[in-house]
Design a protein around this motif. Structure first.
Motif, PDB file in Angstrom:
ATOM      1  N   TRP A 162      27.660  56.687 -16.770  1.00  8.86           N
ATOM      2  CA  TRP A 162      27.801  55.665 -17.813  1.00  8.86           C
ATOM      3  C   TRP A 162      28.137  56.308 -19.153  1.00  8.86           C
ATOM      4  O   TRP A 162      29.052  55.867 -19.861  1.00  8.86           O
ATOM      5  N   THR A 193      20.045  41.865 -24.339  1.00 11.30           N
ATOM      6  CA  THR A 193      21.214  41.650 -23.493  1.00 11.30           C
ATOM      7  C   THR A 193      21.519  42.896 -22.671  1.00 11.30           C
ATOM      8  O   THR A 193      22.032  42.802 -21.558  1.00 11.30           O
ATOM      9  N   ASN A 194      21.199  44.063 -23.233  1.00  6.49           N
ATOM     10  CA  ASN A 194      21.359  45.326 -22.513  1.00  6.49           C
ATOM     11  C   ASN A 194      20.114  46.157 -22.768  1.00  6.49           C
ATOM     12  O   ASN A 194      20.042  46.899 -23.755  1.00  6.49           O
ATOM     13  N   VAL A 198      20.375  49.922 -23.829  1.00  7.08           N
ATOM     14  CA  VAL A 198      20.849  50.181 -25.187  1.00  7.08           C
ATOM     15  C   VAL A 198      19.822  49.733 -26.217  1.00  7.08           C
ATOM     16  O   VAL A 198      19.675  50.345 -27.277  1.00  7.08           O
ATOM     17  N   LYS A 199      19.103  48.674 -25.933  1.00  6.58           N
ATOM     18  CA  LYS A 199      18.114  48.150 -26.880  1.00  6.58           C
ATOM     19  C   LYS A 199      16.843  48.994 -26.943  1.00  6.58           C
ATOM     20  O   LYS A 199      16.026  48.827 -27.848  1.00  6.58           O
ATOM     21  N   GLN A 223      16.273  46.049 -31.581  1.00  6.43           N
ATOM     22  CA  GLN A 223      16.590  47.248 -30.813  1.00  6.43           C
ATOM     23  C   GLN A 223      15.887  48.449 -31.426  1.00  6.43           C
ATOM     24  O   GLN A 223      15.570  48.468 -32.615  1.00  6.43           O
TER      25      GLN A 223
END
Length: 269
Positions: free
Chosen positions: A55, A122-123, A126-127, A171
């Motif tokens: 990723w 939402t992710n 990443v958060k 985040q």
């Protein structure tokens, strides 16, 4: 902008427009320009330190490809968050825009007995969700807060969810605040997030305002939430600054001024 007319090539599309005398600008919203290798060195909580190598490599490759494109085209670049200025210093911060009226409610934050704390990642990778959730969930078990993680809730229902909440967790890995924070501030909710000093400093320099986002990291979020529960009046005052801040920075007026020179409408004031 033109679908498959240019076979998905942003360069061909941009050059076609430039060849016809049009001004072209590009807006970065994050992973399209952010170099994971740079961010991993910048922030100990970076999701690019211990994330999936495949990723991370894909994100690095895409960002490098886009950087080469920007170098070739030599056109205006805008970024949705000041943190991205570290990846492209010649860019200009273009604040995200919402309609504050969509999020307004008249219920003061932290007006109940136990703070309702929302997190809508939402992710999650990443958060930084995994970095904070064990502590937050334990606080909820202990009855200090009422933690609610939002999953797959329609966007149309989010204003109502914020209206019922007291605290919104954004985040804790990237060093920015996102649209989640903007919407929560517009709703008068207390926002907790991890912001880089560079982000806060740039916002202050451009707007003359302090972002009413309480700094929290995976190391400190537990103590901060305990303090919020113990001293709601102190933090309610911070939450109440949110709507005014959003009206000044994220209602479209500032973004219009930022775009004015690019659109030939005069200099940015």
């Amino acid at each position: 902008m033109f679908g498959l007319a240019f076979l998905g090539s942003m360069e061909r599309e941009a050059r076609w427009l430039l060849d016809r005398g049009l001004e072209v600008g590009l807006v970065s919203h994050g992973t399209d320009l952010r170099l994971p290798s740079r961010h991993a060195q910048l922030d100990r909580w970076s999701p690019f330190r211990d994330g999936d190598p495949t990723w991370i490599a894909a994100l690095e490759g895409r960002a490098l490809k886009n950087r080469r494109l920007l170098e070739m085209l030599d056109i205006s670049v805008f970024v949705a968050t000041p943190e991205l200025l570290g990846d492209w210093p010649d860019a200009v911060w273009l604040p995200n825009v919402i309609d504050p009226a969509d999020w307004y409610n008249d219920r003061p934050a932290l007006s109940g007995d136990v703070p309702i704390v929302l997190h809508a990642p939402t992710n999650p990778a990443v958060k930084g969700t995994a970095l904070i959730e064990p502590v937050v969930e334990q606080l909820s078990i202990d009855g200090i807060i009422d933690y609610q993680r939002i999953i797959k809730v329609p966007a149309s229902e989010m204003p109502g969810r914020y209206a019922q909440a007291d605290v919104v967790l954004d985040q804790f890995a990237l060093g920015i605040y996102s649209t989640t924070s903007i919407e929560a501030m517009a709703a008068g909710r207390l926002v907790l997030a991890h912001l880089h000093d560079q982000v806060r400093d740039h916002i202050r320099e451009i707007t003359g305002r302090e972002a009413p986002v309480v700094e929290a990291t995976p190391d400190t979020i537990g103590d901060i939430l305990r303090d919020v529960a113990a001293h709601p009046d102190r933090y309610r005052e911070i939450a109440q600054r949110g709507p005014e801040y959003v009206a000044a920075v994220h209602d479209g007026a500032l973004a219009s001024r930022v775009l004015a020179p690019f659109l030939g409408k005069g200099a940015l004031s």
